[in-house]
Design an enzyme around this catalytic site. Structure first.
Site, mmCIF file in Angstrom:
data_model
loop_
_atom_site.group_PDB
_atom_site.id
_atom_site.type_symbol
_atom_site.label_atom_id
_atom_site.label_comp_id
_atom_site.label_asym_id
_atom_site.label_seq_id
_atom_site.Cartn_x
_atom_site.Cartn_y
_atom_site.Cartn_z
ATOM 1 N N CYS A 145 9.300 78.951 116.728
ATOM 2 C CA CYS A 145 9.653 79.284 115.348
ATOM 3 C C CYS A 145 10.235 80.698 115.252
ATOM 4 O O CYS A 145 11.342 80.946 115.727
ATOM 5 C CB CYS A 145 8.435 79.084 114.457
ATOM 6 S SG CYS A 145 8.778 79.078 112.694
ATOM 7 N N HIS A 146 9.531 81.646 114.645
ATOM 8 C CA HIS A 146 9.955 83.040 114.568
ATOM 9 C C HIS A 146 9.435 83.864 115.745
ATOM 10 O O HIS A 146 9.781 85.027 115.894
ATOM 11 C CB HIS A 146 9.469 83.680 113.256
ATOM 12 C CG HIS A 146 10.188 83.194 112.041
ATOM 13 N ND1 HIS A 146 9.955 81.956 111.500
ATOM 14 C CD2 HIS A 146 11.136 83.778 111.268
ATOM 15 C CE1 HIS A 146 10.723 81.793 110.422
ATOM 16 N NE2 HIS A 146 11.452 82.879 110.271
#
Length: 181
Positions: free
Chosen positions: A107-108
């Site tokens: 994800c991030h």
């Protein structure tokens, strides 16, 4: 083939982690017998974006990357954004990557790979809003549920967790394989 149960896995997270991206891979790794250590900025309960909590086993300042076989970095927007501002965290990510140890980010989480400057020339994926950041850091970016490039595994989102975790496990098991004579 070496087994994941012989591996010592470090996970680094702080407040604002994406609940499933921390807890689900951690659960799956532990179920398979891996020794998992959760490190954070302080040794106090951390809170996820959706209400989950986790208690770190150690502070990042007490971690020696030489004691671990692999590193996992969960996402959430606040978690990696806060962690990439901490020199010790960035240093630790770089040490794992430079040593050729498996590093997984979802994800991030790849923001930490950017900050550690370890994705230049690599193929990666991540949450759509960080893909420009990944490109600007010199990576080739694709939209796939999981990408393995050398010792780095990346994924996009919570729905990718099963493929992400399996790719990470395979990479750790390969990393533990004895070198040919």
């Amino acid at each position: 083939m070496p087994d994941i149960s012989d591996a010592k896995i470090l996970i680094i997270a702080t407040d604002g982690f994406e609940d499933s991206e921390l807890l689900e891979p951690m659960r799956r790794l532990k179920e398979r017998g891996a020794e998992v250590t959760l490190a954070s900025l302080e040794k106090r309960e951390i809170k996820g974006d959706n209400g989950a909590t986790a208690v770190p086993d150690a502070e990042i300042t007490d971690i020696d990357s030489k004691e671990f076989d692999a590193l996992l970095l969960p996402g959430g927007t606040k978690n990696p954004d806060a962690l990439r501002m901490v020199e010790q965290v960035v240093y630790t990510v770089r040490k794992f990557a430079d040593a050729g140890k498996p590093v997984a980010a979802i994800c991030h989480g790849p923001w930490l790979l950017i900050e550690a400057d370890v994705i230049r020339g690599r193929t990666v994926t991540g949450w759509p809003s960080i893909r420009t950041d990944l490109r600007n850091a010199g990576a080739s970016v694709v939209d796939k549920e999981v990408v393995v490039d050398g010792n780095i595994v990346t994924s996009r989102q919570p729905e990718d967790i099963p493929a992400f975790t399996e790719a990470f496990v395979r990479l750790v098991e390969r990393a533990d394989a004895p070198l040919p004579a």
